[in-house]
Motif scaffolding. Structure first.
Motif, PDB file in Angstrom:
ATOM      1  N   THR A   1       2.734   5.557   6.493  1.00 36.95           N
ATOM      2  CA  THR A   1       2.789   4.818   5.237  1.00 36.95           C
ATOM      3  C   THR A   1       1.415   4.642   4.608  1.00 36.95           C
ATOM      4  OG1 THR A   1       4.727   3.603   6.034  1.00 36.95           O
ATOM      5  CG2 THR A   1       3.549   2.670   4.160  1.00 36.95           C
ATOM      6  N   PHE A   2       0.414   4.340   5.434  1.00 34.44           N
ATOM      7  CA  PHE A   2      -0.921   4.046   4.907  1.00 34.44           C
ATOM      8  C   PHE A   2      -1.913   5.179   5.107  1.00 34.44           C
ATOM      9  CE2 PHE A   2       1.067  -0.076   5.436  1.00 34.44           C
ATOM     10  CZ  PHE A   2       0.826  -0.633   4.191  1.00 34.44           C
ATOM     11  N   ALA A   3      -1.408   6.352   5.509  1.00 30.70           N
ATOM     12  CA  ALA A   3      -2.311   7.483   5.720  1.00 30.70           C
ATOM     13  C   ALA A   3      -3.179   7.782   4.499  1.00 30.70           C
ATOM     14  CB  ALA A   3      -1.517   8.725   6.135  1.00 30.70           C
ATOM     15  N   PRO A   4      -2.641   7.783   3.267  1.00 34.26           N
ATOM     16  CA  PRO A   4      -3.503   8.060   2.109  1.00 34.26           C
ATOM     17  C   PRO A   4      -4.627   7.038   1.950  1.00 34.26           C
ATOM     18  CG  PRO A   4      -1.204   8.344   1.517  1.00 34.26           C
ATOM     19  CD  PRO A   4      -1.217   7.687   2.858  1.00 34.26           C
ATOM     20  N   GLN A   5      -4.331   5.780   2.228  1.00 34.32           N
ATOM     21  CA  GLN A   5      -5.369   4.755   2.089  1.00 34.32           C
ATOM     22  C   GLN A   5      -6.394   4.847   3.209  1.00 34.32           C
ATOM     23  OE1 GLN A   5      -4.213   0.817   0.571  1.00 34.32           O
ATOM     24  NE2 GLN A   5      -2.088   1.513   0.651  1.00 34.32           N
ATOM     25  N   PHE A   6      -5.933   5.124   4.431  1.00 36.30           N
ATOM     26  CA  PHE A   6      -6.874   5.310   5.535  1.00 36.30           C
ATOM     27  C   PHE A   6      -7.764   6.532   5.268  1.00 36.30           C
ATOM     28  CE2 PHE A   6      -3.400   3.439   8.504  1.00 36.30           C
ATOM     29  CZ  PHE A   6      -3.721   2.155   8.093  1.00 36.30           C
TER      30      PHE A   6
END
Length: 291
Positions: A156-161
């Motif tokens: 879910t947060f891969a793009p933000q990480f």
């Protein structure tokens, strides 16, 4: 309401649940800071705002102090705190909170001042479902919900990480990253960062567990608004259920590591495939942020 982000959402609603955290906390070996450095930043309104420096890597190097920070919501930072952070030269903040959380607890810097802040306009409710009958939740069910949520954050947060790593590779540090409690989304992000830097897994887990040491006192001082109906429902739950949602439990972060290990090539395979970190970029990251 999205129970996958329970700690952050309840904090945004003004729900402290501080006794529940204390009830769940047991003393664990705590990685210490060097005498000249402080793990927890000395901030009047900080929420779990701490320095990732000083951790020893597997090859004997050390994470630089004053470059990488993890935190919860920064809404209660005072003018003095902002001055302290300005002196530390923090240039970039990666805010993992959703739109509603950021609206409820906005960043304290005036528009056009302070660090560059990156955030995504998403709705936490759209990426998970709340149990229909909160009254039936047991501590075991709550722990199961939280344990299942951590591996999902890797997707879910891969793009933000990945954006955080991009900023670090570009040298836009000192950098801080945060969610509302500085526990779940922030905890997974810190685990990925420290792993990329070569910090041993047990050290990473102990850093995660420090939330149980530093968050309760911050919540006791936090300025909070009126709780919404869902927040009141949360407070009506037994303390053991509240604790399961609010504490940093070793099982939660270990679930994320289990998912990383299952990725082709393990954690380093995930960092390459999902974060775009090949060997040269890992070497650059380590050259920038390790002594």
């Amino acid at each position: 309401m999205n129970w996958r982000y329970s700690a952050g959402v309840f904090l945004a609603l003004g729900v402290l649940a501080q006794p529940a955290i204390h009830a769940a906390t047991k003393a664990a070996p705590v990685p210490s800071a060097q005498a000249t450095h402080q793990r927890l930043l000395p901030l009047e309104g900080g929420r779990n705002f701490r320095d990732l420096g000083g951790y020893r890597t597997a090859d004997g190097r050390t994470v630089k102090w004053g470059m990488l920070f993890r935190s919860g919501s920064m809404v209660d930072l005072t003018a003095k705190d902002l001055g302290t952070l300005n002196k530390r030269g923090i240039r970039t903040i990666c805010d993992y909170r959703d739109s509603n959380e950021r609206k409820a607890e906005p960043m304290p810097w005036a528009a056009g001042t302070g660090p560059t802040i990156f955030a995504e306009d998403y709705d936490g409710m759209s990426v998970g479902l709340m149990p229909k009958d909160m009254a039936k939740i047991t501590p075991e069910m709550a722990k199961s919900i939280m344990t299942a949520s951590y591996p999902k954050m890797l997707t879910t947060f891969a793009p933000q990480f990945k954006r955080m790593f991009g900023q670090l590779l570009a040298g836009n540090a000192p950098l801080a990253f945060n969610c509302s409690a500085g526990k779940d989304r922030t905890g997974v992000s810190a685990a990925l960062l420290l792993t990329a830097l070569g910090v041993p897994r047990e050290t990473v887990i102990q850093d995660y567990l420090l939330t149980n040491t530093y968050l309760p006192a911050a919540l006791a001082k936090a300025k909070t608004g009126a709780s919404a109906a869902t927040g009141q429902a949360f407070l009506s739950l037994p303390p053991a259920v509240q604790a399961a949602f609010m504490k940093a439990d070793r099982a939660y972060i270990e679930a994320a590591f289990k998912a990383l290990d299952a990725h082709r090539g393990g954690a380093m395979g995930y960092l390459k495939d999902e974060m775009g970190l090949d060997r040269p970029q890992i070497a650059t990251l380590r050259a920038l942020y390790l002594d």
